[in-house]
Scaffold this motif. Structure first.
Motif, PDB file in Angstrom:
ATOM      1  N   LYS A  44       0.835  -1.205   0.000  1.00 29.74           N
ATOM      2  CA  LYS A  44       0.000   0.000   0.000  1.00 29.74           C
ATOM      3  C   LYS A  44       0.867   1.253   0.000  1.00 29.74           C
ATOM      4  O   LYS A  44       0.567   2.239  -0.680  1.00 29.74           O
ATOM      5  CB  LYS A  44      -0.914  -0.019   1.221  1.00 29.74           C
ATOM      6  N   ARG A  45       1.971   1.227   0.732  1.00 24.86           N
ATOM      7  CA  ARG A  45       2.886   2.383   0.788  1.00 24.86           C
ATOM      8  C   ARG A  45       3.536   2.628  -0.571  1.00 24.86           C
ATOM      9  O   ARG A  45       3.636   3.773  -1.023  1.00 24.86           O
ATOM     10  CB  ARG A  45       3.946   2.124   1.854  1.00 24.86           C
ATOM     11  N   ARG A  56       0.655   3.898  -3.109  1.00 22.44           N
ATOM     12  CA  ARG A  56       0.109   5.229  -2.806  1.00 22.44           C
ATOM     13  C   ARG A  56       1.149   6.327  -2.984  1.00 22.44           C
ATOM     14  O   ARG A  56       0.791   7.493  -3.169  1.00 22.44           O
ATOM     15  CB  ARG A  56      -0.425   5.250  -1.382  1.00 22.44           C
ATOM     16  N   HIS A  94       0.421   6.996  -6.818  1.00 25.86           N
ATOM     17  CA  HIS A  94      -0.950   7.366  -7.165  1.00 25.86           C
ATOM     18  C   HIS A  94      -1.509   8.315  -6.109  1.00 25.86           C
ATOM     19  O   HIS A  94      -2.194   7.912  -5.178  1.00 25.86           O
ATOM     20  CB  HIS A  94      -1.825   6.117  -7.288  1.00 25.86           C
ATOM     21  N   ASP A 106       0.126  10.829  -3.875  1.00 26.10           N
ATOM     22  CA  ASP A 106       0.724  10.884  -2.546  1.00 26.10           C
ATOM     23  C   ASP A 106       0.351  12.159  -1.789  1.00 26.10           C
ATOM     24  O   ASP A 106       0.484  12.219  -0.576  1.00 26.10           O
ATOM     25  CB  ASP A 106       2.252  10.787  -2.652  1.00 26.10           C
ATOM     26  N   GLU A 164      -4.740   9.914   3.402  1.00 26.00           N
ATOM     27  CA  GLU A 164      -5.172   8.517   3.342  1.00 26.00           C
ATOM     28  C   GLU A 164      -6.671   8.383   3.617  1.00 26.00           C
ATOM     29  O   GLU A 164      -7.373   7.641   2.926  1.00 26.00           O
ATOM     30  CB  GLU A 164      -4.373   7.690   4.350  1.00 26.00           C
ATOM     31  N   PHE A 192      -8.518   9.641   0.658  1.00 26.94           N
ATOM     32  CA  PHE A 192      -8.409   8.725  -0.473  1.00 26.94           C
ATOM     33  C   PHE A 192      -9.362   7.543  -0.308  1.00 26.94           C
ATOM     34  O   PHE A 192     -10.049   7.151  -1.257  1.00 26.94           O
ATOM     35  CB  PHE A 192      -6.965   8.224  -0.593  1.00 26.94           C
ATOM     36  N   LYS A 193      -9.409   6.972   0.889  1.00 27.16           N
ATOM     37  CA  LYS A 193     -10.273   5.811   1.107  1.00 27.16           C
ATOM     38  C   LYS A 193     -11.746   6.187   1.028  1.00 27.16           C
ATOM     39  O   LYS A 193     -12.576   5.359   0.628  1.00 27.16           O
ATOM     40  CB  LYS A 193      -9.963   5.184   2.467  1.00 27.16           C
ATOM     41  N   PHE A 196      -7.568   2.789  -8.838  1.00 29.09           N
ATOM     42  CA  PHE A 196      -7.045   4.148  -8.935  1.00 29.09           C
ATOM     43  C   PHE A 196      -7.675   4.918 -10.093  1.00 29.09           C
ATOM     44  O   PHE A 196      -7.128   5.917 -10.550  1.00 29.09           O
ATOM     45  CB  PHE A 196      -5.527   4.123  -9.106  1.00 29.09           C
ATOM     46  N   SER A 230       1.391   2.845 -14.197  1.00 26.28           N
ATOM     47  CA  SER A 230       1.875   2.579 -12.844  1.00 26.28           C
ATOM     48  C   SER A 230       3.283   2.012 -12.938  1.00 26.28           C
ATOM     49  O   SER A 230       3.579   1.245 -13.865  1.00 26.28           O
ATOM     50  CB  SER A 230       0.948   1.594 -12.111  1.00 26.28           C
ATOM     51  N   ALA A 261      -1.866  -4.560  -2.166  1.00 26.34           N
ATOM     52  CA  ALA A 261      -2.498  -3.261  -1.907  1.00 26.34           C
ATOM     53  C   ALA A 261      -4.017  -3.383  -1.975  1.00 26.34           C
ATOM     54  O   ALA A 261      -4.745  -2.765  -1.175  1.00 26.34           O
ATOM     55  CB  ALA A 261      -1.987  -2.225  -2.895  1.00 26.34           C
ATOM     56  N   TYR A 303      -6.799  -2.554   1.146  1.00 26.96           N
ATOM     57  CA  TYR A 303      -7.977  -1.692   1.077  1.00 26.96           C
ATOM     58  C   TYR A 303      -9.269  -2.495   1.152  1.00 26.96           C
ATOM     59  O   TYR A 303     -10.312  -1.942   1.540  1.00 26.96           O
ATOM     60  CB  TYR A 303      -7.936  -0.850  -0.195  1.00 26.96           C
TER      61      TYR A 303
END
Length: 347
Positions: A55-56, A59, A62, A64, A68, A71-72, A146, A309, A321, A325
């Motif tokens: 995930k790190r 993100r 996509h 940054d 967080e 984004f969620k 994304f 990506s 990732a 999520y």
């Protein structure tokens, strides 16, 4: 930009930028010494650590600069597609890792053919079911989580190659240099719809430079040539030239006004820009008018994803990732919370 040291070489997290340091970080993560950190086939880390690190990594590229929680809540799709590989057993049932087995694509036809003692039809249906399962498993649908980030106005400008980074594109929007469907737009969080046209002021684009520098260089070269020729002339010639110049100065001729031609802009690419010169299929740009059209939403087909990506669209990083999520889903958005949307908030 949330962090001034986003291109740290020790962290080596690729970003949406054309910077030389970012290119080095991209090489370091994909082929360099840090490429082993994205390979979780043989890893002593726990499943939670693998998901969090994936995930790190994802993100960091996509969005940054997006928080967080934001984004969620606002940029994850309502339903995440299942990226777990499916396996079709010999009986015709399709099962996915981590879930109970369910009926496959051609299981009913296979059972009916076996009951009617038509083995040839049963083998054909089994083969068709396996091909359909492999085709569905090879589609990198995990990268579509994304899709909402790609609809953002600042990310769209970066994908059109109108800016050298997403941070620069965000600055252009905030400063009022971008128009959306002919109207000036200053909110970089706006989400585009199919058919929207975005235009950028050519005078504000960093990739467009006026040819004034070249003209000044040519004038300097001419001045140097005249000085060198004056130094090489003999004293008799120089005295004669001085007399002629004095006569000309006594009777000056009327100077005609010289009109300066407007210099045309020229595209100037920065160093190490070649790996980033690509435009996704869902964008139709026009570099002559500094505008682009958002044709449709990005999609994926077997073996290919339209969302750029630095990581494999169907690799371990993207799958872990997705699992992160999928387990840390935000709560549903209510009517009272719709006013907090980044699209409606002020830039």
């Amino acid at each position: 930009m949330r962090d001034g040291n986003v291109f740290n070489l020790k962290r080596a997290l690729p970003r949406m930028s054309w910077s030389a340091k970012n290119l080095y970080n991209l090489w370091s993560r994909s082929l360099g010494p840090l490429s082993s950190e994205t390979n979780f086939t043989k890893s002593a880390q726990t499943l939670f650590q693998q998901r969090w690190r994936s995930k790190r990594f994802v993100r960091a590229y996509h969005g940054d600069w997006i928080g967080e929680n934001k984004f969620k809540r606002w940029y994850l799709p309502e339903r995440l597609p299942d990226v777990r590989p499916r396996h079709l057993s010999a009986s015709g049932t399709s099962s996915s890792s981590g879930s109970s087995s369910s009926r496959g694509f051609a299981s009913d036809d296979i059972y009916l053919s076996k009951w009617a003692k038509r083995d040839r039809d049963a083998k054909r249906d089994l083969r068709a079911g396996r091909e359909a399962a492999e085709k569905a498993a090879s589609t990198p649908v995990g990268s579509l989580m994304f899709m909402e980030v790609e609809r953002r106005l600042d990310v769209f400008l970066f994908r059109c190659c109108f800016a050298t980074s997403a941070y620069q594109a965000r600055q252009l929007v905030v400063h009022g240099k971008v128009t959306l469907n002919g109207v000036k737009h200053t909110n970089p969080n706006a989400l585009l719809n199919p058919g929207d046209m975005v235009s950028v002021d050519p005078a504000a684009m960093p990739l467009l430079r006026i040819r004034q520098v070249e003209e000044e260089a040519q004038v300097e070269e001419k001045e140097e040539e005249t000085t060198t020729t004056a130094e090489t002339t003999s004293p008799s010639e120089s005295s004669a030239k001085d007399k002629d110049q004095a006569q000309v100065e006594e009777a000056p001729a009327p100077k005609e006004p010289t009109e300066k031609k407007p210099s045309a802009p020229k595209w100037t690419l920065p160093a190490f820009a070649a790996p980033n010169l690509f435009v996704p299929a869902y964008i139709e740009p026009s570099f002559a008018t500094c505008s682009a059209v958002y044709v449709r939403h990005p999609t994926a087909r077997p073996g290919y994803s339209e969302i750029p990506s630095p990581y494999d669209a169907d690799g371990e990083v993207m799958r872990f990732a997705w699992e992160w999520y999928a387990k840390h889903r935000p709560r549903m958005r209510g009517r009272k919370e719709r006013w907090t949307s980044p699209e409606t908030a002020r830039a």
